[in-house]
Design a protein around this motif. Structure first.
Motif, PDB file in Angstrom:
ATOM      1  N   HIS A 132      64.640  61.951-135.512  1.00  0.00           N
ATOM      2  CA  HIS A 132      64.157  63.106-135.264  1.00  0.00           C
ATOM      3  C   HIS A 132      64.237  64.420-136.252  1.00  0.00           C
ATOM      4  O   HIS A 132      63.463  65.482-136.017  1.00  0.00           O
ATOM      5  CB  HIS A 132      64.895  63.723-134.004  1.00  0.00           C
ATOM      6  CG  HIS A 132      64.822  62.726-132.698  1.00  0.00           C
ATOM      7  ND1 HIS A 132      63.849  62.471-132.069  1.00  0.00           N
ATOM      8  CD2 HIS A 132      65.835  61.707-132.278  1.00  0.00           C
ATOM      9  CE1 HIS A 132      64.029  61.479-131.359  1.00  0.00           C
ATOM     10  NE2 HIS A 132      64.905  60.972-131.265  1.00  0.00           N
ATOM     11  N   GLY A 153      53.141  72.912-141.915  1.00  0.00           N
ATOM     12  CA  GLY A 153      54.146  72.004-141.122  1.00  0.00           C
ATOM     13  C   GLY A 153      54.371  72.785-139.686  1.00  0.00           C
ATOM     14  O   GLY A 153      53.518  73.802-139.429  1.00  0.00           O
ATOM     15  N   ALA A 154      55.166  72.410-138.869  1.00  0.00           N
ATOM     16  CA  ALA A 154      55.126  72.898-137.546  1.00  0.00           C
ATOM     17  C   ALA A 154      55.806  74.182-137.560  1.00  0.00           C
ATOM     18  O   ALA A 154      55.569  74.997-136.315  1.00  0.00           O
ATOM     19  CB  ALA A 154      55.929  71.621-136.619  1.00  0.00           C
ATOM     20  N   THR A 155      56.551  74.548-138.271  1.00  0.00           N
ATOM     21  CA  THR A 155      57.029  75.865-138.314  1.00  0.00           C
ATOM     22  C   THR A 155      55.886  76.991-138.270  1.00  0.00           C
ATOM     23  O   THR A 155      55.951  77.826-137.236  1.00  0.00           O
ATOM     24  CB  THR A 155      58.406  76.105-139.192  1.00  0.00           C
ATOM     25  OG1 THR A 155      59.201  75.248-139.110  1.00  0.00           O
ATOM     26  CG2 THR A 155      58.833  77.561-139.371  1.00  0.00           C
ATOM     27  N   ASN A 181      53.721  76.740-135.037  1.00  0.00           N
ATOM     28  CA  ASN A 181      54.407  77.443-134.259  1.00  0.00           C
ATOM     29  C   ASN A 181      54.115  78.913-134.294  1.00  0.00           C
ATOM     30  O   ASN A 181      53.909  79.745-133.192  1.00  0.00           O
ATOM     31  CB  ASN A 181      55.695  77.194-133.896  1.00  0.00           C
ATOM     32  CG  ASN A 181      55.964  75.691-133.052  1.00  0.00           C
ATOM     33  OD1 ASN A 181      55.015  74.956-132.407  1.00  0.00           O
ATOM     34  ND2 ASN A 181      57.095  75.141-133.442  1.00  0.00           N
ATOM     35  N   HIS A 200      62.381  74.471-129.868  1.00  0.00           N
ATOM     36  CA  HIS A 200      62.793  74.567-131.495  1.00  0.00           C
ATOM     37  C   HIS A 200      62.969  76.068-131.679  1.00  0.00           C
ATOM     38  O   HIS A 200      62.458  77.016-131.307  1.00  0.00           O
ATOM     39  CB  HIS A 200      61.736  73.685-132.050  1.00  0.00           C
ATOM     40  CG  HIS A 200      62.250  73.629-133.585  1.00  0.00           C
ATOM     41  ND1 HIS A 200      62.149  74.528-134.487  1.00  0.00           N
ATOM     42  CD2 HIS A 200      62.852  72.643-134.234  1.00  0.00           C
ATOM     43  CE1 HIS A 200      62.382  73.942-135.777  1.00  0.00           C
ATOM     44  NE2 HIS A 200      62.932  72.619-135.493  1.00  0.00           N
ATOM     45  N   MET A 227      58.024  72.691-125.046  1.00  0.00           N
ATOM     46  CA  MET A 227      57.705  71.726-125.825  1.00  0.00           C
ATOM     47  C   MET A 227      57.169  70.564-125.309  1.00  0.00           C
ATOM     48  O   MET A 227      57.538  70.332-124.138  1.00  0.00           O
ATOM     49  CB  MET A 227      58.828  71.551-126.785  1.00  0.00           C
ATOM     50  CG  MET A 227      60.081  70.869-126.205  1.00  0.00           C
ATOM     51  SD  MET A 227      61.656  71.635-126.864  1.00  0.00           S
ATOM     52  CE  MET A 227      61.415  70.960-128.596  1.00  0.00           C
ATOM     53  N   ASN A 258      63.563  67.788-129.431  1.00  0.00           N
ATOM     54  CA  ASN A 258      64.208  67.110-130.679  1.00  0.00           C
ATOM     55  C   ASN A 258      65.371  66.618-130.546  1.00  0.00           C
ATOM     56  O   ASN A 258      66.141  65.910-131.241  1.00  0.00           O
ATOM     57  CB  ASN A 258      63.847  68.136-131.850  1.00  0.00           C
ATOM     58  CG  ASN A 258      64.518  69.393-131.542  1.00  0.00           C
ATOM     59  OD1 ASN A 258      63.913  69.974-130.564  1.00  0.00           O
ATOM     60  ND2 ASN A 258      65.214  70.069-132.357  1.00  0.00           N
ATOM     61  N   ASP A 313      54.460  72.444-128.413  1.00  0.00           N
ATOM     62  CA  ASP A 313      55.206  72.036-129.664  1.00  0.00           C
ATOM     63  C   ASP A 313      55.237  70.637-129.451  1.00  0.00           C
ATOM     64  O   ASP A 313      56.247  69.985-128.866  1.00  0.00           O
ATOM     65  CB  ASP A 313      56.719  72.759-129.962  1.00  0.00           C
ATOM     66  CG  ASP A 313      57.113  72.188-131.224  1.00  0.00           C
ATOM     67  OD1 ASP A 313      56.869  70.975-131.640  1.00  0.00           O
ATOM     68  OD2 ASP A 313      58.050  72.566-131.806  1.00  0.00           O
ATOM     69  N   VAL A 317      55.469  68.063-131.871  1.00  0.00           N
ATOM     70  CA  VAL A 317      56.341  67.234-132.976  1.00  0.00           C
ATOM     71  C   VAL A 317      56.706  66.082-132.718  1.00  0.00           C
ATOM     72  O   VAL A 317      56.677  65.189-133.414  1.00  0.00           O
ATOM     73  CB  VAL A 317      57.215  68.547-133.834  1.00  0.00           C
ATOM     74  CG1 VAL A 317      57.955  67.641-134.810  1.00  0.00           C
ATOM     75  CG2 VAL A 317      56.442  69.637-134.290  1.00  0.00           C
ATOM     76  N   GLN A 318      57.763  66.108-131.712  1.00  0.00           N
ATOM     77  CA  GLN A 318      58.354  64.776-131.431  1.00  0.00           C
ATOM     78  C   GLN A 318      57.754  63.870-130.694  1.00  0.00           C
ATOM     79  O   GLN A 318      58.049  62.461-130.633  1.00  0.00           O
ATOM     80  CB  GLN A 318      59.866  65.234-130.726  1.00  0.00           C
ATOM     81  CG  GLN A 318      60.660  65.950-131.609  1.00  0.00           C
ATOM     82  CD  GLN A 318      61.311  65.533-132.584  1.00  0.00           C
ATOM     83  OE1 GLN A 318      61.495  64.129-132.845  1.00  0.00           O
ATOM     84  NE2 GLN A 318      61.839  66.168-133.617  1.00  0.00           N
ATOM     85  N   THR A 370      53.527  67.824-137.070  1.00  0.00           N
ATOM     86  CA  THR A 370      53.815  67.912-138.354  1.00  0.00           C
ATOM     87  C   THR A 370      54.050  66.387-138.969  1.00  0.00           C
ATOM     88  O   THR A 370      54.178  65.762-138.237  1.00  0.00           O
ATOM     89  CB  THR A 370      55.341  68.466-138.496  1.00  0.00           C
ATOM     90  OG1 THR A 370      55.541  68.744-139.808  1.00  0.00           O
ATOM     91  CG2 THR A 370      56.331  67.848-138.132  1.00  0.00           C
ATOM     92  N   HIS A 430      55.926  64.874-141.306  1.00  0.00           N
ATOM     93  CA  HIS A 430      57.073  64.232-141.791  1.00  0.00           C
ATOM     94  C   HIS A 430      57.656  63.757-140.680  1.00  0.00           C
ATOM     95  O   HIS A 430      58.790  63.011-140.844  1.00  0.00           O
ATOM     96  CB  HIS A 430      57.719  65.154-142.613  1.00  0.00           C
ATOM     97  CG  HIS A 430      58.523  66.174-141.961  1.00  0.00           C
ATOM     98  ND1 HIS A 430      59.940  66.369-141.638  1.00  0.00           N
ATOM     99  CD2 HIS A 430      58.134  67.511-141.641  1.00  0.00           C
ATOM    100  CE1 HIS A 430      60.412  67.318-141.109  1.00  0.00           C
ATOM    101  NE2 HIS A 430      59.473  67.915-140.912  1.00  0.00           N
ATOM    102  N   LYS A 431      57.452  63.944-139.454  1.00  0.00           N
ATOM    103  CA  LYS A 431      58.054  63.542-138.125  1.00  0.00           C
ATOM    104  C   LYS A 431      57.544  62.261-137.583  1.00  0.00           C
ATOM    105  O   LYS A 431      58.067  61.635-136.804  1.00  0.00           O
ATOM    106  CB  LYS A 431      58.287  64.350-136.936  1.00  0.00           C
ATOM    107  CG  LYS A 431      58.955  65.881-137.424  1.00  0.00           C
ATOM    108  CD  LYS A 431      60.476  65.702-137.112  1.00  0.00           C
ATOM    109  CE  LYS A 431      60.983  67.331-137.717  1.00  0.00           C
ATOM    110  NZ  LYS A 431      61.243  68.147-137.046  1.00  0.00           N
TER     111      LYS A 431
HETATM  112  C1  LIG Z   1      61.213  69.449-137.041  1.00  0.00           C
HETATM  113  C2  LIG Z   1      60.472  70.436-135.897  1.00  0.00           C
HETATM  114  C3  LIG Z   1      59.862  71.619-136.101  1.00  0.00           C
HETATM  115  C4  LIG Z   1      59.489  72.156-137.452  1.00  0.00           C
HETATM  116  O1  LIG Z   1      58.756  71.304-138.198  1.00  0.00           O
HETATM  117  P1  LIG Z   1      58.473  71.447-139.661  1.00  0.00           P
HETATM  118  O2  LIG Z   1      57.333  70.756-139.928  1.00  0.00           O
HETATM  119  O3  LIG Z   1      59.646  70.946-140.403  1.00  0.00           O
HETATM  120  O4  LIG Z   1      58.350  73.022-140.112  1.00  0.00           O
HETATM  121  C5  LIG Z   1      59.398  72.119-135.048  1.00  0.00           C
HETATM  122  N1  LIG Z   1      59.416  71.801-133.728  1.00  0.00           N
HETATM  123  C6  LIG Z   1      59.998  70.481-133.321  1.00  0.00           C
HETATM  124  C7  LIG Z   1      60.384  70.104-132.141  1.00  0.00           C
HETATM  125  C8  LIG Z   1      60.747  69.854-134.610  1.00  0.00           C
HETATM  126  O5  LIG Z   1      61.375  68.854-134.200  1.00  0.00           O
END
Ligand SMILES: *Cc1c(COP(=O)(O)O)cnc(C)c1O
Length: 404
Positions: A10, A72-74, A77, A102, A149, A153, A178, A180-181, A201, A203-204
């Motif tokens: 995660h 990226g997700a930061t 968001n 997050h 979200m 995470n 969000d 991401v996960q 993002t 990388h997840k």
């Molecule tokens: C990792 C994560 C982020 C941030 O993503 P980055 O690409 O690393 O900036 C945002 N939200 C959640 C839920 C995450 O797990």
């Protein structure tokens, strides 16, 4: 089997070798700037970007024009929330989110609060789910955005996203999630899920770090967001800056692979996760699952081990890479705010372990992790006076402790 074992998927995932292979030409022979319109170097880079846009859009049921690349997700968001607040300022100044989001969401909201935006942070039920009636009641005629979200995470709990989206639609409020996960791990479809804006993002999901995307709906309704980065007008003016072509190509390939492998990976990871859970629960008393198992990412397990000391537990399993709700693993001194929002006391939050299974884990690794956990927890409990008292039937909640 090689040590240490990586079970922190995660936090980030290994870049899939097929993704790396797809990226490589874009560092060397296909190095062009995707915005260069006058020569084939630019066109080739642009082709790579547009294929990736299609691969990502396909994974989530979107249109290619609805994908905005970011770092990226930061960033996604930040862009989503600040972009909507700025664009829709005339409509209202209230946003709704949840206490377990997050930090990229929570800190963005805190920042906006200082500028006069009103933010409601919904508490969570013990299950980790948002109470939909509470959400409905929180929406006012000043509300412009709800950001909840898709999947958490830490505890992997999957929200009732399509219901949340439906409520927002009903009330004409935009819905950001969000994602991401969830994206690439479980079926996510922006139409069925009633999502207006979604952060992702690479990388997840077995892609490279430093590249992400924001889905921005173009129809029913057409969502507009104010750019937070001004410059050359890339990405339909929503996010200027020369595109990270190799990263984007890798993100696209990662999305394609996730789509192809999703069904089999969900099943495989669920079996591995449940095997780990059963082994731990069978061998150890006084373990607690954090968050409901009914709506959870198949590769997530978050468990607390009562009567052990969090830091000692982590040290005992130092050949296993996991995350913990314990303070010592984070920059802040607070134990996991997510677990505390579920109603966990500091003691159980401190002894929680998040196991995140991924594409490259094996059954052998899961067995090693289970056995190691059991061995270390038992050993720590043998040394623990609290455990001894508990075994003697002392009700620890009734003990009056004296400070020295
Ligand atoms: C990792 C994560 C982020 C941030 O993503 P980055 O690409 O690393 O900036 C945002 N939200 C959640 C839920 C995450 O797990």
């Amino acid at each position: 089997m090689k040590l240490p074992i990586y079970l922190d998927n995660h936090a980030t995932t290994m870049c899939d070798p097929r993704v790396v292979e797809a990226m490589l030409p874009y560092f060397s022979e296909s190095f062009g700037n995707a915005a260069s319109r006058n020569h084939s170097f630019g066109w080739i880079a642009e082709e790579g970007v547009e294929l990736a846009r299609k691969q990502i859009a396909d994974l989530i049921g979107a249109n290619t024009k609805e994908i905005v690349f970011t770092s990226g997700a930061t960033e996604s968001n930040n862009l989503a929330i600040k972009g909507v607040v700025e664009m829709y300022a005339e409509r209202g100044n209230h946003i709704i989110t949840a206490a377990t989001e997050h930090k990229a969401i929570l800190d963005t909201c805190k920042h906006l609060e200082k500028q006069g935006v009103r933010v409601t942070y919904l508490p969570l039920q013990g299950s980790g789910l948002v109470d939909l009636e509470m959400l409905r009641d929180a929406i006012t005629d000043k509300t412009i955005l709800v950001s909840i979200m898709y999947a958490n995470n830490e505890i992997g709990v999957i929200q009732n996203v399509s219901e949340i989206g439906r409520i927002c639609k009903e009330k004409s409020v935009l819905f950001h999630t969000d994602g991401v996960q969830a994206v690439g791990k479980i079926p996510v479809n922006v139409i069925k899920d009633n999502i207006d804006i979604m952060s992702m993002t690479a990388h997840k999901m077995y892609g490279p770090k430093g590249v992400g995307a924001l889905y921005v709906r173009r129809r029913n309704p057409r969502v507009q967001i104010s750019a937070q980065m001004d410059g050359g007008g890339h990405e339909r003016g929503m996010r200027s800056g020369t595109l990270n072509v190799p990263g984007i190509v890798g993100f696209g390939k990662a999305a394609e692979l996730c789509g192809q492998l999703m069904e089999s990976e969900m099943e495989k990871h669920r079996i591995m996760r449940d095997r780990l859970k059963v082994k731990l629960e069978t061998a150890l008393e006084e373990t607690y699952i954090n968050g409901t198992m009914d709506q959870r990412l198949p590769h997530n397990l978050n468990m607390s081990f009562a009567y052990v000391e969090g830091e000692s537990l982590l040290m005992g399993i130092n050949d296993i890479a996991v995350s913990s709700g314990s303070a010592c693993t984070s920059a802040t001194l607070e134990p996991s705010y997510v677990l505390k929002a579920l109603g966990l006391g500091d003691d159980l939050a401190h002894t929680s372990i998040r196991f995140g299974i991924g594409r490259f884990n094996t059954d052998e690794e899961i067995d090693y992790v289970a056995n190691k956990m059991i061995e270390v927890v038992n050993k720590l409990r043998e040394l623990s006076p609290l455990w001894e008292m508990f075994k003697d039937g002392v009700d620890l909640s009734k003990v009056e402790w004296t400070a020295h």
